[in-house]
Design an enzyme around this catalytic site. Sequence first.
Site, PDB file in Angstrom:
ATOM      1  N   LYS A 196      17.596  46.808  27.477  1.00  0.00           N
ATOM      2  CA  LYS A 196      17.215  48.027  28.182  1.00  0.00           C
ATOM      3  C   LYS A 196      16.566  47.617  29.503  1.00  0.00           C
ATOM      4  O   LYS A 196      15.404  47.237  29.542  1.00  0.00           O
ATOM      5  CB  LYS A 196      16.241  48.846  27.322  1.00  0.00           C
ATOM      6  N   SER A 232       4.489  45.819  31.911  1.00  0.00           N
ATOM      7  CA  SER A 232       3.049  46.049  32.051  1.00  0.00           C
ATOM      8  C   SER A 232       2.332  46.002  30.703  1.00  0.00           C
ATOM      9  O   SER A 232       2.939  46.232  29.644  1.00  0.00           O
ATOM     10  CB  SER A 232       2.828  47.422  32.682  1.00  0.00           C
ATOM     11  N   GLY A 260       3.331  47.312  26.910  1.00  0.00           N
ATOM     12  CA  GLY A 260       3.304  46.293  25.860  1.00  0.00           C
ATOM     13  C   GLY A 260       2.491  46.741  24.650  1.00  0.00           C
ATOM     14  O   GLY A 260       2.895  46.553  23.495  1.00  0.00           O
ATOM     15  N   GLU A 265       5.556  39.582  27.494  1.00  0.00           N
ATOM     16  CA  GLU A 265       5.235  38.849  28.737  1.00  0.00           C
ATOM     17  C   GLU A 265       4.696  39.903  29.694  1.00  0.00           C
ATOM     18  O   GLU A 265       5.456  40.775  30.146  1.00  0.00           O
ATOM     19  CB  GLU A 265       6.501  38.225  29.343  1.00  0.00           C
ATOM     20  N   CYS A 287       5.262  38.385  38.884  1.00  0.00           N
ATOM     21  CA  CYS A 287       4.238  38.364  37.824  1.00  0.00           C
ATOM     22  C   CYS A 287       3.208  37.269  38.061  1.00  0.00           C
ATOM     23  O   CYS A 287       2.025  37.463  37.820  1.00  0.00           O
ATOM     24  CB  CYS A 287       4.894  38.220  36.461  1.00  0.00           C
ATOM     25  N   GLU A 312      -4.440  44.342  38.197  1.00  0.00           N
ATOM     26  CA  GLU A 312      -3.174  43.993  38.840  1.00  0.00           C
ATOM     27  C   GLU A 312      -2.715  45.152  39.728  1.00  0.00           C
ATOM     28  O   GLU A 312      -2.687  46.295  39.287  1.00  0.00           O
ATOM     29  CB  GLU A 312      -2.106  43.720  37.769  1.00  0.00           C
TER      30      GLU A 312
HETATM   31  P1  NAD Z   1       6.713  48.702  32.958  1.00  0.00           P
HETATM   32  O1  NAD Z   1       5.886  48.228  31.821  1.00  0.00           O
HETATM   33  O2  NAD Z   1       6.394  49.996  33.586  1.00  0.00           O
HETATM   34  O3  NAD Z   1       8.247  48.825  32.503  1.00  0.00           O
HETATM   35  C1  NAD Z   1       8.913  47.731  31.882  1.00  0.00           C
HETATM   36  C2  NAD Z   1      10.048  48.263  31.031  1.00  0.00           C
HETATM   37  O4  NAD Z   1       9.493  49.056  29.979  1.00  0.00           O
HETATM   38  C3  NAD Z   1      11.037  49.171  31.778  1.00  0.00           C
HETATM   39  O5  NAD Z   1      12.343  48.903  31.331  1.00  0.00           O
HETATM   40  C4  NAD Z   1      10.607  50.563  31.351  1.00  0.00           C
HETATM   41  O6  NAD Z   1      11.662  51.502  31.385  1.00  0.00           O
HETATM   42  C5  NAD Z   1      10.162  50.319  29.927  1.00  0.00           C
HETATM   43  N1  NAD Z   1       9.223  51.309  29.395  1.00  0.00           N
HETATM   44  C6  NAD Z   1       8.363  52.113  30.076  1.00  0.00           C
HETATM   45  N2  NAD Z   1       7.669  52.882  29.212  1.00  0.00           N
HETATM   46  C7  NAD Z   1       8.104  52.571  27.968  1.00  0.00           C
HETATM   47  C8  NAD Z   1       7.760  53.015  26.657  1.00  0.00           C
HETATM   48  N3  NAD Z   1       6.853  53.965  26.444  1.00  0.00           N
HETATM   49  N4  NAD Z   1       8.391  52.461  25.612  1.00  0.00           N
HETATM   50  C9  NAD Z   1       9.303  51.496  25.786  1.00  0.00           C
HETATM   51  N5  NAD Z   1       9.685  51.040  26.993  1.00  0.00           N
HETATM   52  C10 NAD Z   1       9.081  51.564  28.074  1.00  0.00           C
HETATM   53  O7  NAD Z   1       6.718  47.508  34.008  1.00  0.00           O
HETATM   54  P2  NAD Z   1       7.408  47.469  35.448  1.00  0.00           P
HETATM   55  O8  NAD Z   1       6.622  48.357  36.334  1.00  0.00           O
HETATM   56  O9  NAD Z   1       8.883  47.660  35.317  1.00  0.00           O
HETATM   57  O10 NAD Z   1       7.179  45.918  35.846  1.00  0.00           O
HETATM   58  C11 NAD Z   1       6.020  45.444  36.400  1.00  0.00           C
HETATM   59  C12 NAD Z   1       5.151  44.761  35.375  1.00  0.00           C
HETATM   60  O11 NAD Z   1       5.858  43.694  34.752  1.00  0.00           O
HETATM   61  C13 NAD Z   1       3.935  44.124  36.010  1.00  0.00           C
HETATM   62  O12 NAD Z   1       2.806  44.349  35.202  1.00  0.00           O
HETATM   63  C14 NAD Z   1       4.295  42.643  36.021  1.00  0.00           C
HETATM   64  O13 NAD Z   1       3.205  41.760  36.075  1.00  0.00           O
HETATM   65  C15 NAD Z   1       5.043  42.512  34.752  1.00  0.00           C
HETATM   66  N6  NAD Z   1       5.872  41.298  34.753  1.00  0.00           N
HETATM   67  C16 NAD Z   1       5.510  40.234  33.950  1.00  0.00           C
HETATM   68  C17 NAD Z   1       6.286  39.056  33.958  1.00  0.00           C
HETATM   69  C18 NAD Z   1       5.940  37.867  33.073  1.00  0.00           C
HETATM   70  O14 NAD Z   1       6.746  36.946  32.963  1.00  0.00           O
HETATM   71  N7  NAD Z   1       4.778  37.840  32.436  1.00  0.00           N
HETATM   72  C19 NAD Z   1       7.411  38.975  34.793  1.00  0.00           C
HETATM   73  C20 NAD Z   1       7.724  40.065  35.607  1.00  0.00           C
HETATM   74  C21 NAD Z   1       6.950  41.230  35.570  1.00  0.00           C
END
Ligand code: NAD
Length: 490
Positions: free
Chosen positions: A188, A242, A246, A264, A299, A394
Amino acid sequence: MNQEQVDHFRAQPVGAVKMIIGGASVEAATGRTLAVVSPIDGQNIAALPNATEDDVSAAVAASRACFDSAIWAGMAPAARKRVLLNWADLIEKHALELAVLGVRDNGTELSMALKAEPMSAAGTIRYYAEAIDKIYGEIAPTDSSTLALIHKEPVGVVGAIVPWNFPLMISAWKIAPALAMGNSVVLKPSEVASLSVLRMVALALDAGLPAGVLNVVTGEGPVVGQALAKSMDVDALVFTGSGNVGRKLMEYAAQSNLKRVFLELGGKSPHIVFDDTDDLDKAAQAVVGGIFRNSGQVCIAGSRLLVQDSIHDAFVDKIVALTRKMRVGDPLDVNTQIGAVSSAGHLEHVLSALEGVQSIATGGNRLLQETGGSYMQPTIVTDMSADDSLVRNEVFGPVLTVSRFTDEADAVTQANNSELGLASGVWTSNLSRAHRMIAALRAGVVHVNTYGGADNTVPLGGFKQSGNGHDKSLHAIDKFIDKKTAWIKL
Ligand code: NAD
């Protein structure tokens, strides 16, 4: 890569976007779509299927049927390897097309996207493909009247939820080890960056991956992602995104089938510069590159600079001068150094984090509003104390905070004063200090006299609330296997 080649792909219409379920290209069952708005110019470039729970169930069922048929898990390791290597070759062949499509979706500057997206994804797929026939089971050292075998089996159906930054690279970190171990996957991608992921997965089918092994569902996270995380038939869930989401995924797993969940998450990584650093110009370049690439949407971005008192002012002058020279603009212009922020909504979020903040040394504003796109000046905020919210939380945008420290102990205290612990950086010419800092920093990655090293051979994972799993390296494989013990009486 030259501008003409880039413009050729930029001019191509995206065409009908479909999900991939059971090897077929499908719309959402309801026919609903989401508008895909490019952060380059605010134009609507595609309609993305907006799936529902039923579509997710269909994708999970396709994955399960495929896994149970053993068409993939039971395939000879050398044959599975060939399919994945073919896929990597196809990705590389279509690298510029994939990179441009992804940039139109999420705004990353092309110079970075090309390397970090298709090329990196192809490398990761090759790395795990090559591991397929090098992973062995074990024989336990039991007494001679029994034989105890430890089998390594695929876990079954893996759900993978990925963010909008580096969608190909991060998808590959999940998909490649999962597929290499014989699992089926439902992926997804983020609603903000699904286009290039769908194209990359279509290439997997062209490479010979059997239908149903790898499925993609698109749409809103709280609907589609939630349905995947709550599915009773998904055995493991891997996630990058995020911390807030998570947390929800762990709840969903607890509310459903207790699937294993690997997270992650975000970072607020300290980048520490001691006054004994040999080459402060090199350090300044690394600090600026370490935060502003991809508009800070990385990240491991070094978003918290800590500088020792005695060099603070001179060092800030250096990074401000370098930052003001950075070329922000159209991410598909090959000369651009910083592209667009991923969406208009995210740009508003980043700007709102700066509201009421004094002491902005450079930047702080949006740019190029007349283009309709989402651009922002790289921003440096000085005189920050350890407890300011900008220092603690962040932002995930082009914002660097700068704080002072007195000595090594103070640097460690400030650096570790965060609930996150993804990455960190240390600049020093003192080898003993470098080792002491590596031991003292509570972060999954410590860079010394460099920043942002990336290789498939090393694990990437966070301490504290930055996550609980590792992507990359052979260690990532553990997430995708079950260990089964067989006792045999001799
Ligand atoms: P996000 O958590 O908003 O979304 C990530 C994914 O989760 C998307 O596909 C989104 O559609 C899905 N999602 C959103 N709400 C959900 C729910 N209730 N249930 C299930 N899935 C859901 O994150 P983002 O804004 O897309 O990405 C940025 C974040 O990712 C930042 O916090 C960044 O630090 C982190 N990140 C971490 C790493 C790492 O390796 N640790 C790498 C890249 C990004």
